[in-house]
Design a protein around this motif. Structure first.
Motif, PDB file in Angstrom:
ATOM      1  N   LEU A  48       0.217 -11.290  -3.636  1.00 28.18           N
ATOM      2  CA  LEU A  48      -0.172  -9.786  -3.062  1.00 28.18           C
ATOM      3  C   LEU A  48      -1.404 -10.179  -2.104  1.00 28.18           C
ATOM      4  N   ALA A  49      -1.830 -11.384  -2.343  1.00 28.41           N
ATOM      5  CA  ALA A  49      -2.972 -11.689  -1.135  1.00 28.41           C
ATOM      6  C   ALA A  49      -2.611 -12.160   0.041  1.00 28.41           C
ATOM      7  N   SER A  50      -1.268 -12.419  -0.039  1.00 28.79           N
ATOM      8  CA  SER A  50      -0.776 -13.001   1.499  1.00 28.79           C
ATOM      9  C   SER A  50       0.526 -12.007   2.041  1.00 28.79           C
ATOM     10  N   ALA A  51       0.354 -10.831   1.251  1.00 28.94           N
ATOM     11  CA  ALA A  51       1.277  -9.728   1.624  1.00 28.94           C
ATOM     12  C   ALA A  51       0.550  -9.012   2.920  1.00 28.94           C
ATOM     13  N   ALA A  52       1.407  -8.207   3.567  1.00 28.64           N
ATOM     14  CA  ALA A  52       0.762  -7.342   4.719  1.00 28.64           C
ATOM     15  C   ALA A  52      -0.392  -6.308   4.095  1.00 28.64           C
ATOM     16  N   GLY A  53      -1.741  -6.887   4.021  1.00 25.08           N
ATOM     17  CA  GLY A  53      -2.750  -6.056   3.469  1.00 25.08           C
ATOM     18  C   GLY A  53      -2.997  -4.650   3.810  1.00 25.08           C
ATOM     19  N   LYS A  54      -2.904  -4.244   5.190  1.00 24.90           N
ATOM     20  CA  LYS A  54      -2.941  -2.968   5.505  1.00 24.90           C
ATOM     21  C   LYS A  54      -2.009  -2.051   5.053  1.00 24.90           C
ATOM     22  N   ALA A  55      -0.762  -2.558   4.828  1.00 25.47           N
ATOM     23  CA  ALA A  55       0.498  -1.833   4.211  1.00 25.47           C
ATOM     24  C   ALA A  55       0.244  -1.697   2.830  1.00 25.47           C
ATOM     25  N   ILE A  56      -0.320  -2.744   2.047  1.00 29.59           N
ATOM     26  CA  ILE A  56      -0.667  -2.710   0.575  1.00 29.59           C
ATOM     27  C   ILE A  56      -1.639  -1.415   0.275  1.00 29.59           C
ATOM     28  N   GLY A  57      -2.655  -1.507   1.462  1.00 30.53           N
ATOM     29  CA  GLY A  57      -3.652  -0.490   1.151  1.00 30.53           C
ATOM     30  C   GLY A  57      -2.919   0.959   1.233  1.00 30.53           C
ATOM     31  N   LEU A  58      -2.110   1.028   2.362  1.00 34.61           N
ATOM     32  CA  LEU A  58      -1.563   2.318   2.589  1.00 34.61           C
ATOM     33  C   LEU A  58      -0.464   2.793   1.459  1.00 34.61           C
ATOM     34  N   ILE A  59       0.138   1.847   0.795  1.00 32.27           N
ATOM     35  CA  ILE A  59       1.172   2.053  -0.398  1.00 32.27           C
ATOM     36  C   ILE A  59       0.456   2.932  -1.375  1.00 32.27           C
ATOM     37  N   LYS A  60      -0.961   1.878  -1.711  1.00 31.66           N
ATOM     38  CA  LYS A  60      -1.762   2.649  -2.885  1.00 31.66           C
ATOM     39  C   LYS A  60      -1.970   4.081  -2.531  1.00 31.66           C
ATOM     40  N   ARG A  61      -2.503   4.232  -1.226  1.00 33.28           N
ATOM     41  CA  ARG A  61      -2.898   5.547  -0.855  1.00 33.28           C
ATOM     42  C   ARG A  61      -1.881   6.613  -1.063  1.00 33.28           C
ATOM     43  N   GLY A  62      -0.443   6.507  -0.586  1.00 30.36           N
ATOM     44  CA  GLY A  62       0.737   7.132  -0.461  1.00 30.36           C
ATOM     45  C   GLY A  62       0.861   7.484  -2.154  1.00 30.36           C
ATOM     46  N   LEU A  63       1.241   6.469  -2.729  1.00 32.82           N
ATOM     47  CA  LEU A  63       1.300   6.758  -4.281  1.00 32.82           C
ATOM     48  C   LEU A  63       0.202   7.805  -4.907  1.00 32.82           C
ATOM     49  N   ASN A  64      -0.969   7.270  -4.710  1.00 30.11           N
ATOM     50  CA  ASN A  64      -2.038   8.138  -5.205  1.00 30.11           C
ATOM     51  C   ASN A  64      -1.805   9.439  -5.042  1.00 30.11           C
ATOM     52  N   ARG A  65      -1.520   9.522  -3.704  1.00 33.04           N
ATOM     53  CA  ARG A  65      -1.524  11.395  -2.988  1.00 33.04           C
ATOM     54  C   ARG A  65      -0.279  11.801  -4.000  1.00 33.04           C
ATOM     55  N   ALA A  66       0.820  11.172  -3.936  1.00 29.55           N
ATOM     56  CA  ALA A  66       2.216  11.761  -4.468  1.00 29.55           C
ATOM     57  C   ALA A  66       2.177  12.031  -5.843  1.00 29.55           C
ATOM     58  N   LEU A  67       1.091  11.620  -6.499  1.00 33.46           N
ATOM     59  CA  LEU A  67       0.846  12.123  -7.997  1.00 33.46           C
ATOM     60  C   LEU A  67       0.631  13.566  -8.085  1.00 33.46           C
ATOM     61  N   ALA A  68       0.064  13.990  -7.134  1.00 32.13           N
ATOM     62  CA  ALA A  68      -0.457  15.348  -7.172  1.00 32.13           C
ATOM     63  C   ALA A  68       0.188  16.430  -6.142  1.00 32.13           C
ATOM     64  N   ALA A  69       1.283  15.902  -5.281  1.00 32.86           N
ATOM     65  CA  ALA A  69       1.811  16.560  -4.170  1.00 32.86           C
ATOM     66  C   ALA A  69       3.266  17.039  -4.556  1.00 32.86           C
ATOM     67  N   SER A  70       3.796  18.017  -3.402  1.00 28.34           N
ATOM     68  CA  SER A  70       4.997  18.368  -3.463  1.00 28.34           C
ATOM     69  C   SER A  70       5.908  17.428  -2.690  1.00 28.34           C
ATOM     70  N   LEU A  71       7.181  17.554  -2.588  1.00 32.13           N
ATOM     71  CA  LEU A  71       8.097  16.498  -2.058  1.00 32.13           C
ATOM     72  C   LEU A  71       7.772  16.748  -0.338  1.00 32.13           C
TER      73      LEU A  71
END
Ligand code: T3D
Length: 264
Positions: free
Chosen positions: A203-226
């Motif tokens: 994970l530390a050698s992955a695309a770090g900015k994308a990793i952060g954005l993925i977390k942001r997206g999944l967090n947000r989707a937990l309480a969002a519509s399609l």
């Protein structure tokens, strides 16, 4: 008990946090809660940290709130005001873990009880030793699940199983946790550190900015519509598409070689 309640070391982009109150099964007292908050703030601010692993010293991951340190919450013999205690010490910690745009791996080495289980649930990925176990111990004390367990547990295992685990406070072993999808992987005890290190190094050698954005997206989707999720994905992808890492990913793909991501 001596030494720091939280051991912290950083190597090759991985910050390793070890809950270090083994005599109290790594239960949370004020000092440990504050040290954890500070460590996650450091992880957030340090560009050299690209992944975090959270584990426990000794035979436990964490037994949750230290039931022998309740005087830190209020004077003995008086009703305890747990609401302000949670709002001040646990809730900001859980929110910080979820908003940290770097992956957190819980390496669950032993029992995770009460808020100890909550911290494991608030991590991004859980791997467990065969010796690990989990209990929503709250009801056995006459309390309700806290530190995010009411939010994360039903989302991970479904409402029916979450209710069963919370209402009974039953302790489940690592095999059952794997079957329920509470943990991603179970390994022999002596292999847990290596398994956690391999995962966090990856994970530390992955695309770090994308990793952060993925977390942001999944967090947000937990309480969002399609609709909202699709729009937020477009917004995040717009950001990801402008990173150096994406450029490197495209070049590496065309050159048929592994990408060298810098987290920018
Ligand atoms: O209160 C608030 O601030 C609100 C926030 C609440 C958040 C919470 O986390 S509430 C839930 C708190 N946690 C618990 O209720 C868990 C209590 N512990 C247990 O159920 C069991 O100890 C375990 C399932 C975790 C482990 O069982 P086992 O059989 O492996 O160990 P043990 O023999 O029960 O415990 C070993 C020692 O650790 C023992 O001390 P001793 O007798 O050897 O001196 C035990 O008292 C101590 N210990 C276990 N849990 C805690 C603890 N000491 C302080 N705080 C604990 N939470």
């Amino acid at each position: 008990m001596s030494g720091s309640p939280l051991l912290q070391e950083s190597t090759d982009g991985v910050m390793r946090l070890t809950l270090n109150r083994p005599d109290a099964l790594n239960a949370f007292n004020l000092e440990l809660l504050e040290a954890l908050g500070e460590a996650f703030r450091q992880a957030e601010g340090d560009v050299g940290v690209r992944a975090v692993v959270l584990t426990g010293a000794g035979r436990a991951f964490s037994a949750g709130q230290d039931m022998r340190a309740l005087e830190e919450i209020g004077p003995p013999g008086k009703p305890l005001h747990l609401g302000p205690w949670l709002r001040t010490h646990y809730n900001p910690l859980i929110l910080k873990m979820r908003s940290l745009e770097k992956p957190i791996v819980a390496a669950v080495n032993g029992v995770a009880a009460g808020a100890g289980m909550s911290l494991a649930l608030a991590s991004d990925i859980r791997i467990a030793s065969i010796d690990a176990s989990f209990t929503q111990a709250f009801a056995a004390l006459g309390l309700v699940p806290d530190a995010g367990s009411t939010f994360f547990l039903p989302r991970l295992v479904g409402l029916g199983k979450a209710l069963e685990l919370c209402l009974t406070a039953d302790r489940i072993d690592a095999g059952e946790a794997l079957r329920l999808g509470l943990v991603s992987r179970v390994v022999p005890a002596e292999e847990l550190d290596t398994a956690a290190l391999e995962l966090t190094n990856k994970l530390a050698s992955a695309a770090g900015k994308a990793i952060g954005l993925i977390k942001r997206g999944l967090n947000r989707a937990l309480a969002a519509s399609l609709d909202e999720s699709l729009e937020y994905e477009a917004l995040l992808q717009e950001v990801a598409g402008r990173t150096e890492d994406f450029r490197e990913g495209v070049i590496a793909f065309s050159e048929k070689r592994p990408p060298r991501f810098l987290g920018r």
